[in-house]
Design a protein around this motif. Structure first.
Motif, PDB file in Angstrom:
ATOM      1  N   GLY A  16       0.796  -1.227   0.000  1.00 39.59           N
ATOM      2  CA  GLY A  16       0.000   0.000   0.000  1.00 39.59           C
ATOM      3  C   GLY A  16       0.827   1.275   0.000  1.00 39.59           C
ATOM      4  O   GLY A  16       0.288   2.373  -0.060  1.00 39.59           O
ATOM      5  N   ASN A  17       2.162   1.136   0.031  1.00 39.33           N
ATOM      6  CA  ASN A  17       3.020   2.321   0.194  1.00 39.33           C
ATOM      7  C   ASN A  17       2.836   3.358  -0.908  1.00 39.33           C
ATOM      8  O   ASN A  17       2.824   4.543  -0.653  1.00 39.33           O
ATOM      9  CB  ASN A  17       4.499   1.919   0.228  1.00 39.33           C
ATOM     10  CG  ASN A  17       4.854   1.216   1.513  1.00 39.33           C
ATOM     11  OD1 ASN A  17       3.967   0.787   2.264  1.00 39.33           O
ATOM     12  ND2 ASN A  17       6.134   1.075   1.788  1.00 39.33           N
ATOM     13  N   ALA A  73       0.222   3.534  -2.901  1.00 42.59           N
ATOM     14  CA  ALA A  73      -1.174   3.754  -3.267  1.00 42.59           C
ATOM     15  C   ALA A  73      -1.584   5.196  -3.014  1.00 42.59           C
ATOM     16  O   ALA A  73      -2.378   5.763  -3.746  1.00 42.59           O
ATOM     17  CB  ALA A  73      -2.078   2.796  -2.509  1.00 42.59           C
ATOM     18  N   GLY A  74      -1.028   5.790  -1.952  1.00 45.38           N
ATOM     19  CA  GLY A  74      -1.388   7.160  -1.612  1.00 45.38           C
ATOM     20  C   GLY A  74      -2.809   7.248  -1.096  1.00 45.38           C
ATOM     21  O   GLY A  74      -3.480   6.228  -0.897  1.00 45.38           O
ATOM     22  N   GLY A  75      -3.270   8.480  -0.887  1.00 41.18           N
ATOM     23  CA  GLY A  75      -4.650   8.713  -0.451  1.00 41.18           C
ATOM     24  C   GLY A  75      -5.010   7.924   0.791  1.00 41.18           C
ATOM     25  O   GLY A  75      -4.164   7.631   1.647  1.00 41.18           O
ATOM     26  N   VAL A  76      -6.270   7.575   0.885  1.00 38.26           N
ATOM     27  CA  VAL A  76      -6.776   6.886   2.071  1.00 38.26           C
ATOM     28  C   VAL A  76      -6.150   5.494   2.197  1.00 38.26           C
ATOM     29  O   VAL A  76      -5.762   5.068   3.288  1.00 38.26           O
ATOM     30  CB  VAL A  76      -8.315   6.754   1.979  1.00 38.26           C
ATOM     31  CG1 VAL A  76      -8.870   6.057   3.210  1.00 38.26           C
ATOM     32  CG2 VAL A  76      -8.945   8.134   1.842  1.00 38.26           C
ATOM     33  N   VAL A  77      -6.015   4.795   1.071  1.00 42.87           N
ATOM     34  CA  VAL A  77      -5.467   3.435   1.109  1.00 42.87           C
ATOM     35  C   VAL A  77      -4.049   3.444   1.682  1.00 42.87           C
ATOM     36  O   VAL A  77      -3.701   2.634   2.548  1.00 42.87           O
ATOM     37  CB  VAL A  77      -5.483   2.791  -0.300  1.00 42.87           C
ATOM     38  CG1 VAL A  77      -4.733   1.474  -0.313  1.00 42.87           C
ATOM     39  CG2 VAL A  77      -6.914   2.592  -0.760  1.00 42.87           C
ATOM     40  N   TRP A 116      -3.076   1.716   5.170  1.00 40.46           N
ATOM     41  CA  TRP A 116      -2.102   0.620   5.110  1.00 40.46           C
ATOM     42  C   TRP A 116      -0.888   0.891   6.008  1.00 40.46           C
ATOM     43  O   TRP A 116      -0.383  -0.014   6.677  1.00 40.46           O
ATOM     44  CB  TRP A 116      -1.668   0.346   3.667  1.00 40.46           C
ATOM     45  CG  TRP A 116      -0.724  -0.812   3.593  1.00 40.46           C
ATOM     46  CD1 TRP A 116       0.579  -0.790   3.219  1.00 40.46           C
ATOM     47  CD2 TRP A 116      -0.993  -2.168   3.957  1.00 40.46           C
ATOM     48  NE1 TRP A 116       1.134  -2.041   3.315  1.00 40.46           N
ATOM     49  CE2 TRP A 116       0.190  -2.905   3.772  1.00 40.46           C
ATOM     50  CE3 TRP A 116      -2.135  -2.836   4.424  1.00 40.46           C
ATOM     51  CZ2 TRP A 116       0.279  -4.271   4.036  1.00 40.46           C
ATOM     52  CZ3 TRP A 116      -2.047  -4.195   4.695  1.00 40.46           C
ATOM     53  CH2 TRP A 116      -0.850  -4.893   4.500  1.00 40.46           C
ATOM     54  N   SER A 117      -0.433   2.159   6.047  1.00 41.77           N
ATOM     55  CA  SER A 117       0.735   2.474   6.870  1.00 41.77           C
ATOM     56  C   SER A 117       0.442   2.185   8.347  1.00 41.77           C
ATOM     57  O   SER A 117       1.344   1.828   9.102  1.00 41.77           O
ATOM     58  CB  SER A 117       1.156   3.928   6.671  1.00 41.77           C
ATOM     59  OG  SER A 117       0.161   4.782   7.190  1.00 41.77           O
ATOM     60  N   LEU A 118      -0.820   2.333   8.757  1.00 38.14           N
ATOM     61  CA  LEU A 118      -1.183   2.028  10.144  1.00 38.14           C
ATOM     62  C   LEU A 118      -1.391   0.531  10.352  1.00 38.14           C
ATOM     63  O   LEU A 118      -0.944  -0.053  11.333  1.00 38.14           O
ATOM     64  CB  LEU A 118      -2.472   2.778  10.532  1.00 38.14           C
ATOM     65  CG  LEU A 118      -2.382   4.309  10.474  1.00 38.14           C
ATOM     66  CD1 LEU A 118      -3.744   4.938  10.683  1.00 38.14           C
ATOM     67  CD2 LEU A 118      -1.412   4.819  11.533  1.00 38.14           C
TER      68      LEU A 118
END
Lengths: 283, 268
Positions: free
Chosen positions: A204-205, A207-211, A215-217
């Motif tokens: 998800g790195n 992907a940006g935005g909400v995703v 994902w980072s969390l």
């Protein structure tokens, strides 16, 4: 030496699975999108297993032509190195996107890479798989359970939600495994879908935005990719085909009720049309 | 219903082509990149039962456009809609970019659009309503340092679209000027959106929705479409604030963005 093919092997689950299988004595043919990253991944695997046989073929599997060209190159490689036999094909390459975006031929990108690339590659390699009584393993996800296939709008152009598209693509992976078993068991091909679990990868790195944010969390709670690689090894190593369709690293598990023979057959024929191919001719 | 789409193998053009094919329109697609054009033509033909013609063309070349029109005449096609999607930008400050690349921005975005629009208007279906979509940009609303040539080329298109619409009044034709903010058209644009942080997310719109609404509004006779409430607010602010202020503000913001995105390893 048995040969396996694994896609998306420059990082995350793919890299660790390739490493694990190379260490266990398989000859590994791997793919990645970027030639530089392919070389780095090969060096990393060879650092863990200096005697391993690892060959990388760069290809952008989101492109239909690349997927077909890649399968031709792998077939040549197999003819040269393992009498045209392929023990296992692991369709692992995948992506997560934040926005609707299309591939060269106008398909939604998550559907195209997470599912259809595997469909095409399996088609290209099916002669080699049937020769060896091989296995096809799809990297699915537990998230497939919350999804349905939106038959009237497979590319989800209306009310596009990136997470829904991801889940649908993973459901398609399980349906494809089911369809392969329904259609080609007689050829000795056996297909599985794997739930790798929540894994700390880079998917998800970009992907940006909400995703990207979610994902980072989320990935902080994930298991290392080397742990989830065991799920794939469990399906590749036994001489006999393991039973069941959907597995994690502990064994067989329950899959979505959407995975029916009817849905699997329907997706298979839609996919043939989308790819402009017909499996029957090859197998 | 015959629709011509330029730049049909790029992100927005491809999404437009998919939506038009889904609606059952017959398509004539063009793009400079012949293999990519063939890929989208074949991809759509596999999915939809519509007639799809494709012919590669460099719209900056007048002779190329003549040849394209000759092919259209040979096929006997007459159009109901023209989607002028082809356009480019090269990122980086004015002096950081090659001279000919900067010139090419105007050659394609403006001259290319003029060539095609002029030629296709003469090949419209005489018995039906005709629609033209011109893709301008949110960038057209302000002078944009570090995207100076691009923003100005899009400003040209915005004013051209509005003026042509007036000229065509009474001829059963409409021109819609689309002024989108960020659209996830390709990986490079997505990287730029990410580099802008919150501002990038706020100004970015769902491409699939913009595509659908653009086609709907064009047929309804709308003159301009700025997707997204935030972008419409920026448009109004841009009118109220002096141009020199907006230019200074944008320069500061894009300097930061491009540092993060284009020159991440450079010492500031």
């Amino acid at each position: 030496m048995k040969t396996i093919v694994i896609t998306g092997a420059t990082s995350g689950i793919g890299l660790e699975t390739a490493r694990l299988l190379a260490c266990r004595g398989f000859s590994v043919i791997a793919t990645g999108r970027d030639a530089g990253r392919c070389k780095a991944a090969r060096d990393s695997i060879l650092a863990s297993a200096p005697d391993a046989e690892v060959r990388f073929y760069p290809a952008d599997l989101m492109r239909r032509k690349d997927a077909l060209d890649l399968s031709a190159r792998i077939r040549e490689d197999l003819d040269r190195t393992s009498a045209g036999c392929l023990h296992a094909l692991i369709n692992n390459a995948g992506c997560a996107k934040s926005w609707y975006a299309t591939t060269e031929d106008g398909l939604e990108q998550q559907f195209a890479l997470n599912y259809l690339a595997g469909f095409l590659l399996t088609y290209g390699l099916s002669p080699a798989l049937s020769r060896a009584g091989g296995r096809v393993i799809m990297t699915a996800s537990q998230s497939h359970k919350g999804a349905r296939v939106r038959w009237d709008d497979l590319m989800l152009t209306r009310r596009y939600n990136p997470l829904t598209a991801y889940k649908q693509s993973k459901l398609c992976d399980v349906l494809f495994a089911r369809a392969l078993n329904d259609r080609y068991a007689a050829l000795g091909i056996r297909a599985y879908a794997v739930d790798p679990g929540l894994v700390c990868t880079e998917i998800g790195n970009k992907a940006g935005g909400v995703v990207g944010l979610v994902w980072s969390l989320r990935k902080r709670h994930g298991i290392p990719p080397s742990v989830s690689a065991e799920a794939f090894a469990r399906l590749c190593i036994p001489v006999q085909h393991p039973a069941g369709l959907y597995h994690d690293r502990h064994g067989e598990k329950a899959f979505s009720r959407q995975v029916t023979a009817e849905n699997a057959a329907r997706l298979f024929s839609v996919s043939e049309r989308l790819c402009g191919i017909s499996y029957q001719e090859e197998t | 219903m015959n629709v011509m789409i330029t730049g049909a193998a790029g992100g927005l053009g491809r999404a437009m082509a998919v939506e038009c094919a889904r609606r059952g329109y017959a398509l004539f697609l063009t793009n400079i990149d012949a293999p990519a054009l063939a890929a989208i033509q074949k991809g759509l033909s596999r999915r939809f039962c519509v007639k799809i013609y494709a012919e590669p063309c460099d719209l900056t070349d007048s002779a190329g456009v003549d040849a394209l029109m000759a092919e259209i005449d040979r096929l006997g096609l007459r159009f109901d809609m023209l989607l002028n999607i082809a356009g480019i930008d090269y990122e980086g400050g004015f002096l950081r970019r090659e001279r000919e690349k900067i010139v090419r921005i105007v050659a394609l975005n403006d001259e290319g659009t003029l060539r095609v629009t002029h030629a296709v208007l003469q090949r419209r279906n005489p018995d039906a309503r005709f629609c033209i979509v011109v893709v301008s940009s949110l960038a057209a609303l302000f002078p944009m340092p570090l995207k100076a040539a691009y923003a100005a080329s899009k400003r040209f298109l915005m004013d051209f679209g509005m003026a042509l619409r007036q000229e065509l009044t009474g001829q059963d034709a409409n021109v819609l000027t689309l002024c989108p903010g960020g659209l996830s058209t390709n990986d490079e644009v997505c990287a730029a959106i990410l580099a802008q942080g919150v501002a990038g997310s706020l100004t970015t719109n769902a491409m699939e929705r913009v595509v659908r609404k653009t086609l709907d509004l064009a047929w309804k006779g709308r003159a301009r479409y700025i997707p997204g409430a935030f972008n419409r607010l920026l448009f109004l602010l841009g009118k109220a604030v002096p141009a020199s202020w907006t230019a200074a503000l944008i320069f500061r913001r894009w300097t930061q963005t491009q540092k993060k995105w284009l020159y991440p390893t450079q010492i500031p």
